[in-house]
Design an enzyme around this catalytic site. Structure first.
Site, PDB file in Angstrom:
ATOM      1  N   ASP A  13       0.835  -1.197   0.000  1.00 38.54           N
ATOM      2  CA  ASP A  13       0.000   0.000   0.000  1.00 38.54           C
ATOM      3  C   ASP A  13       0.874   1.253   0.000  1.00 38.54           C
ATOM      4  O   ASP A  13       1.814   1.362   0.784  1.00 38.54           O
ATOM      5  CB  ASP A  13      -0.902  -0.010   1.236  1.00 38.54           C
ATOM      6  CG  ASP A  13      -2.037   0.979   1.169  1.00 38.54           C
ATOM      7  OD1 ASP A  13      -1.933   1.970   0.421  1.00 38.54           O
ATOM      8  OD2 ASP A  13      -3.040   0.767   1.869  1.00 38.54           O
ATOM      9  N   HIS A  15      -0.537   4.524   0.129  1.00 38.50           N
ATOM     10  CA  HIS A  15      -1.344   5.675   0.539  1.00 38.50           C
ATOM     11  C   HIS A  15      -0.668   6.382   1.712  1.00 38.50           C
ATOM     12  O   HIS A  15      -0.588   5.843   2.809  1.00 38.50           O
ATOM     13  CB  HIS A  15      -2.752   5.220   0.947  1.00 38.50           C
ATOM     14  CG  HIS A  15      -3.574   4.747  -0.200  1.00 38.50           C
ATOM     15  ND1 HIS A  15      -3.603   3.425  -0.593  1.00 38.50           N
ATOM     16  CD2 HIS A  15      -4.383   5.417  -1.046  1.00 38.50           C
ATOM     17  CE1 HIS A  15      -4.405   3.303  -1.632  1.00 38.50           C
ATOM     18  NE2 HIS A  15      -4.888   4.500  -1.939  1.00 38.50           N
TER      19      HIS A  15
END
Length: 149
Positions: A13, A15
């Site tokens: 991930d 983000h």
């Protein structure tokens, strides 16, 4: 005494906005924050918690694959002798997540102390962590009194 928390985004991930907000909020609340950034492995979380004598590990995931990314996470924590570290996870934790209570139950079963959805206000997590750390401190104090008695 300032408590240290380890913060990062697990797995593949990338983000970053959420953990930046969390980092600022936890620092403003008086915590010493070690932000591992994005695409953090389980081992990096565990090593950082050990190196910094962390009170808590805060795992973030927004891309929906946290169930896979967190398999075996608490075994690594236990193997490192860090069973007393408080662990939180939050974000968009499962692809197609319909019932967050099922998702919460899953992560509690694999060992996380608290599980938050992506809509959680950082202040709620801060308040929860303060309560959890105070409770753990009280338990440790009672245990040390029992041992010395």
């Amino acid at each position: 005494m300032t408590k240290t928390v380890i913060l990062g985004v697990i797995g593949s991930d990338a983000h970053v906005v959420g953990i930046t907000i969390l980092e600022q909020a936890f620092e403003a609340a008086g915590f010493d924050v070690v932000n591992l950034g994005v695409q953090t492995s389980q081992t990096e979380f565990v090593d950082a918690a050990d190196e910094h004598d962390a009170a808590a590990v805060l795992v973030s995931s927004l891309y929906g694959h946290a169930k896979q990314d967190c398999q075996g996470f608490h075994r690594q924590i236990a193997d490192a002798g860090l069973e007393d570290v408080t662990t939180y996870i939050g974000g968009n934790l499962a692809v197609g997540q319909d019932d967050f209570e099922e998702t919460r139950a899953f992560f509690r079963e694999i060992g996380f102390d608290r599980v938050f959805d992506s809509e959680t206000d950082p202040e709620d997590a801060i308040e929860a962590l303060r309560a959890d750390l105070d409770m753990r401190s009280a338990e440790t104090e009672r245990e040390s009194q029992t041992v010395s008695a």
